[in-house]
Motif scaffolding. Sequence first.
Motif, mmCIF file in Angstrom:
data_model
loop_
_atom_site.group_PDB
_atom_site.id
_atom_site.type_symbol
_atom_site.label_atom_id
_atom_site.label_comp_id
_atom_site.label_asym_id
_atom_site.label_seq_id
_atom_site.Cartn_x
_atom_site.Cartn_y
_atom_site.Cartn_z
ATOM 1 N N ARG A 198 -2.375 9.712 -4.645
ATOM 2 C CA ARG A 198 -3.393 8.672 -4.540
ATOM 3 C C ARG A 198 -2.813 7.564 -3.679
ATOM 4 O O ARG A 198 -1.658 7.177 -3.852
ATOM 5 N N VAL A 199 -3.618 7.041 -2.779
ATOM 6 C CA VAL A 199 -3.207 5.892 -1.979
ATOM 7 C C VAL A 199 -3.748 4.672 -2.694
ATOM 8 O O VAL A 199 -4.946 4.581 -2.964
ATOM 9 N N GLY A 200 -2.853 3.755 -3.021
ATOM 10 C CA GLY A 200 -3.276 2.610 -3.807
ATOM 11 C C GLY A 200 -2.596 1.325 -3.407
ATOM 12 O O GLY A 200 -1.619 1.314 -2.665
ATOM 13 N N ILE A 201 -3.136 0.244 -3.922
ATOM 14 C CA ILE A 201 -2.581 -1.089 -3.728
ATOM 15 C C ILE A 201 -1.775 -1.417 -4.983
ATOM 16 O O ILE A 201 -2.308 -1.376 -6.089
ATOM 17 N N PHE A 202 -0.490 -1.717 -4.797
ATOM 18 C CA PHE A 202 0.407 -1.967 -5.912
ATOM 19 C C PHE A 202 1.124 -3.292 -5.726
ATOM 20 O O PHE A 202 1.442 -3.674 -4.606
ATOM 21 N N GLU A 229 6.017 3.676 4.580
ATOM 22 C CA GLU A 229 6.163 4.452 5.816
ATOM 23 C C GLU A 229 5.129 5.579 5.900
ATOM 24 O O GLU A 229 4.471 5.753 6.927
ATOM 25 N N MET A 230 4.965 6.334 4.828
ATOM 26 C CA MET A 230 4.019 7.454 4.832
ATOM 27 C C MET A 230 2.575 6.966 4.939
ATOM 28 O O MET A 230 1.773 7.539 5.671
ATOM 29 N N VAL A 231 2.238 5.914 4.235
ATOM 30 C CA VAL A 231 0.880 5.370 4.318
ATOM 31 C C VAL A 231 0.634 4.802 5.712
ATOM 32 O O VAL A 231 -0.461 4.932 6.258
ATOM 33 N N GLY A 232 1.644 4.213 6.323
ATOM 34 C CA GLY A 232 1.511 3.735 7.697
ATOM 35 C C GLY A 232 1.179 4.861 8.653
ATOM 36 O O GLY A 232 0.349 4.712 9.545
ATOM 37 N N ASN A 233 1.809 6.022 8.436
ATOM 38 C CA ASN A 233 1.501 7.195 9.265
ATOM 39 C C ASN A 233 0.069 7.659 9.050
ATOM 40 O O ASN A 233 -0.628 8.019 10.005
ATOM 41 N N LEU A 234 -0.392 7.661 7.797
ATOM 42 C CA LEU A 234 -1.773 8.067 7.511
ATOM 43 C C LEU A 234 -2.772 7.091 8.118
ATOM 44 O O LEU A 234 -3.817 7.503 8.650
ATOM 45 N N ILE A 235 -2.467 5.800 8.047
ATOM 46 C CA ILE A 235 -3.355 4.784 8.622
ATOM 47 C C ILE A 235 -3.445 4.979 10.133
ATOM 48 O O ILE A 235 -4.527 4.908 10.718
ATOM 49 N N LYS A 236 -2.322 5.233 10.767
ATOM 50 C CA LYS A 236 -2.295 5.462 12.208
ATOM 51 C C LYS A 236 -3.100 6.709 12.580
ATOM 52 O O LYS A 236 -3.867 6.715 13.537
ATOM 53 N N LYS A 237 -2.922 7.777 11.784
ATOM 54 C CA LYS A 237 -3.625 9.039 12.034
ATOM 55 C C LYS A 237 -5.132 8.863 11.881
ATOM 56 O O LYS A 237 -5.914 9.466 12.612
ATOM 57 N N ALA A 238 -5.542 8.014 10.934
ATOM 58 C CA ALA A 238 -6.965 7.771 10.687
ATOM 59 C C ALA A 238 -7.559 6.798 11.704
ATOM 60 O O ALA A 238 -8.772 6.635 11.769
ATOM 61 N N GLY A 239 -6.702 6.132 12.478
ATOM 62 C CA GLY A 239 -7.195 5.193 13.492
ATOM 63 C C GLY A 239 -7.658 3.873 12.911
ATOM 64 O O GLY A 239 -8.489 3.194 13.513
ATOM 65 N N ILE A 264 0.885 -1.162 0.000
ATOM 66 C CA ILE A 264 0.000 0.000 0.000
ATOM 67 C C ILE A 264 0.921 1.210 0.000
ATOM 68 O O ILE A 264 1.694 1.402 0.930
ATOM 69 N N ARG A 265 0.858 2.015 -1.064
ATOM 70 C CA ARG A 265 1.771 3.147 -1.155
ATOM 71 C C ARG A 265 1.129 4.315 -1.895
ATOM 72 O O ARG A 265 0.005 4.212 -2.377
ATOM 73 N N LEU A 266 1.865 5.413 -1.962
ATOM 74 C CA LEU A 266 1.383 6.627 -2.609
ATOM 75 C C LEU A 266 1.810 6.664 -4.067
ATOM 76 O O LEU A 266 2.889 6.202 -4.420
ATOM 77 N N ALA A 288 -11.373 2.715 4.859
ATOM 78 C CA ALA A 288 -10.944 1.873 5.980
ATOM 79 C C ALA A 288 -11.242 0.391 5.738
ATOM 80 O O ALA A 288 -10.407 -0.465 6.049
ATOM 81 N N GLU A 289 -12.405 0.088 5.191
ATOM 82 C CA GLU A 289 -12.782 -1.310 4.959
ATOM 83 C C GLU A 289 -11.787 -2.016 4.037
ATOM 84 O O GLU A 289 -11.336 -3.118 4.307
ATOM 85 N N ARG A 290 -11.456 -1.368 2.921
ATOM 86 C CA ARG A 290 -10.552 -1.981 1.941
ATOM 87 C C ARG A 290 -9.124 -2.060 2.473
ATOM 88 O O ARG A 290 -8.422 -3.040 2.236
ATOM 89 N N ILE A 291 -8.696 -1.053 3.221
ATOM 90 C CA ILE A 291 -7.344 -1.099 3.790
ATOM 91 C C ILE A 291 -7.239 -2.224 4.812
ATOM 92 O O ILE A 291 -6.254 -2.967 4.828
ATOM 93 N N LYS A 292 -8.259 -2.396 5.645
ATOM 94 C CA LYS A 292 -8.249 -3.503 6.609
ATOM 95 C C LYS A 292 -8.184 -4.849 5.885
ATOM 96 O O LYS A 292 -7.477 -5.764 6.308
ATOM 97 N N TYR A 293 -8.945 -4.962 4.791
ATOM 98 C CA TYR A 293 -8.915 -6.208 4.024
ATOM 99 C C TYR A 293 -7.512 -6.483 3.489
ATOM 100 O O TYR A 293 -6.987 -7.587 3.656
ATOM 101 N N TRP A 294 -6.907 -5.492 2.835
ATOM 102 C CA TRP A 294 -5.591 -5.700 2.239
ATOM 103 C C TRP A 294 -4.531 -5.963 3.297
ATOM 104 O O TRP A 294 -3.627 -6.769 3.082
ATOM 105 N N LEU A 295 -4.632 -5.325 4.454
ATOM 106 C CA LEU A 295 -3.690 -5.616 5.535
ATOM 107 C C LEU A 295 -3.874 -7.046 6.035
ATOM 108 O O LEU A 295 -2.905 -7.715 6.387
ATOM 109 N N SER A 296 -5.119 -7.521 6.050
ATOM 110 C CA SER A 296 -5.383 -8.876 6.537
ATOM 111 C C SER A 296 -4.833 -9.953 5.602
ATOM 112 O O SER A 296 -4.532 -11.054 6.049
#
Length: 84
Positions: A19-23, A72-82, A5-7, A57-65
Amino acid sequence: MAVRIRLQRVGRKNAPYYRVGIFDIRTRRQGKMIEKVGFYHPLHTTEDGSSLYNLDAERIKYWLSVGAQPSEMVGNLIKKAGIK
């Protein structure tokens, strides 16, 4: 398939928009994404002074699972978004 997951930078010079995307991990910086899951606009701010971003959030949780690794930057955004 290793997934990240990156920018992806879009926008013009001196006015970045991401854009935040799955690559696939082997794609180039401006390569084709598997799925778009949000955006990040660092120059536009909200009322509290933070940068403007939106994440699905739903799709990011799925892809993380299923094993996707955030940059690193997307990790910070995910943390900020909770999300995580």
